[in-house]
Design a protein around this motif. Structure first.
Motif, short mmCIF file in Angstrom:
data_model
loop_
_atom_site.label_atom_id
_atom_site.label_comp_id
_atom_site.label_asym_id
_atom_site.label_seq_id
_atom_site.Cartn_x
_atom_site.Cartn_y
_atom_site.Cartn_z
N LEU A 1 0.88 -1.27 -0.23
CA LEU A 1 0.12 0.05 0.11
C LEU A 1 0.91 1.26 -0.06
O LEU A 1 1.95 1.31 0.31
N GLU A 2 0.22 2.41 -0.49
CA GLU A 2 1.10 3.53 -0.38
C GLU A 2 0.42 4.24 0.80
O GLU A 2 -0.79 4.72 0.90
N TYR A 3 1.09 5.00 1.77
CA TYR A 3 0.79 5.80 2.69
C TYR A 3 1.63 6.98 2.85
O TYR A 3 2.82 6.69 3.13
N GLY A 4 1.12 8.00 2.82
CA GLY A 4 1.84 9.28 2.85
C GLY A 4 2.89 9.37 2.14
O GLY A 4 3.80 9.90 2.12
N GLY A 5 2.87 8.65 0.82
CA GLY A 5 3.72 8.68 -0.31
C GLY A 5 4.93 7.62 -0.14
O GLY A 5 5.65 7.44 -1.09
N ASP A 6 4.65 6.76 1.09
CA ASP A 6 5.73 5.50 1.09
C ASP A 6 5.06 4.24 1.12
O ASP A 6 3.53 4.15 0.98
N GLN A 7 5.72 3.32 0.57
CA GLN A 7 5.25 1.93 0.58
C GLN A 7 5.12 1.33 1.92
O GLN A 7 6.08 1.37 2.53
N CYS A 8 4.06 0.67 2.08
CA CYS A 8 3.94 -0.26 3.30
C CYS A 8 3.70 -1.55 3.02
O CYS A 8 2.75 -1.73 2.07
N ASN A 9 3.96 -2.65 3.72
CA ASN A 9 3.48 -4.04 3.44
C ASN A 9 2.14 -4.38 4.23
O ASN A 9 2.09 -3.70 5.21
N TRP A 10 1.04 -4.86 3.74
CA TRP A 10 -0.09 -5.14 4.28
C TRP A 10 0.09 -6.51 4.72
O TRP A 10 0.24 -7.50 4.00
N TYR A 11 -0.19 -6.87 5.78
CA TYR A 11 -0.05 -8.15 6.34
C TYR A 11 -1.31 -8.81 6.86
O TYR A 11 -2.11 -8.08 7.31
N GLU A 12 -1.57 -10.09 6.74
CA GLU A 12 -2.71 -10.93 7.25
C GLU A 12 -2.30 -12.14 7.76
O GLU A 12 -1.04 -12.76 7.33
N LEU A 13 -3.24 -12.55 8.81
CA LEU A 13 -2.87 -13.71 9.27
C LEU A 13 -4.29 -14.32 9.66
O LEU A 13 -4.92 -13.54 10.47
N ASN A 14 -4.74 -15.64 9.34
CA ASN A 14 -5.98 -16.21 9.62
C ASN A 14 -5.65 -16.96 10.76
O ASN A 14 -4.76 -18.12 10.72
N LYS A 15 -6.83 -17.34 11.41
CA LYS A 15 -7.02 -18.03 12.47
C LYS A 15 -6.46 -19.59 11.92
O LYS A 15 -5.71 -20.52 12.64
N THR A 16 -7.31 -19.87 10.90
CA THR A 16 -6.83 -21.35 10.15
C THR A 16 -5.36 -21.52 10.07
O THR A 16 -5.10 -22.70 10.14
N GLN A 17 -4.58 -20.50 9.56
CA GLN A 17 -3.20 -20.65 9.46
C GLN A 17 -2.55 -21.17 10.55
O GLN A 17 -1.33 -21.91 10.30
N LEU A 18 -3.07 -20.96 11.87
CA LEU A 18 -2.36 -21.51 12.92
C LEU A 18 -2.85 -22.67 13.37
O LEU A 18 -2.46 -23.40 14.50
N GLY A 19 -4.03 -23.27 12.59
CA GLY A 19 -4.47 -24.55 13.14
C GLY A 19 -5.29 -24.32 14.30
O GLY A 19 -5.45 -25.35 15.05
N ILE A 20 -5.76 -23.17 14.55
CA ILE A 20 -6.91 -23.06 15.84
C ILE A 20 -8.18 -23.36 15.49
O ILE A 20 -8.68 -22.59 14.20
#
Length: 171
Positions: free
Chosen positions: A152-171
């Protein structure tokens, strides 16, 4: 609530000095697009905003306190975010005083709040953003299992957008 080396406490009225300890430091603000904050009244408005988050959303940022020294080292926790993207999401975040960087506190707290979000809050997905050049934050988020799914762009800079789903942890 606590983890191995940290205790966590809710924000309280009168905590503005802790906000200033973080938000007046240019090292802390390097990737955040904020001007240094030295006004106690403005800092107390930030505290009020967090208190409103607790009331409205049942969650918000918490102070991280080093058990050994009993010193507030920064804030951490989960925030229900409604303004950064086109959709609401639960954001995991942290901000620490620089003398406490590189001691593993960021990872310790992020892991604690990741587990809290999935087990206690029973949410399905966590998100986070980190400036692409913020090596420390990117490492922490990846180490707790989050994956970059967008840039993503934020304030003219590039940012990484992260996700983590509960199922990825086996919960």
């Amino acid at each position: 609530m606590e983890s191995e080396r940290l205790r966590y406490r809710l924000f309280e009225k009168g905590d503005g000095a802790h906000i200033i300890a973080l938000d007046s430091n240019i090292e802390v603000l390097k990737y955040l697009h904020q001007e240094p904050l030295n006004d106690l009244n403005e800092a107390e408005k930030i505290v009020e905003g967090v208190l409103n988050q607790y009331e409205k959303n049942g969650i918000g940022r918490w102070w991280a306190i080093e058990k050994e020294s009993n010193q507030v080292i920064g804030w951490t926790g989960i925030k229900y975010e409604t303004m950064f993207r086109d959709f609401p999401y639960y954001d995991i975040g942290y901000r620490y005083i620089p003398k406490f960087w590189r001691k593993g506190y960021g990872f310790e707290a992020a892991l604690f709040w990741r587990d809290y979000a999935f087990s206690e809050m029973n949410i399905e997905k966590l998100n986070a953003t980190a400036h692409v050049d913020n090596v420390g934050s990117n490492k922490i988020l990846q180490k707790i299992g989050m994956e970059i799914t967008d840039n993503l762009e934020y304030g003219g800079d590039q940012c990484n957008w992260y996700e983590l789903n509960k199922t990825q942890l086996g919960i």
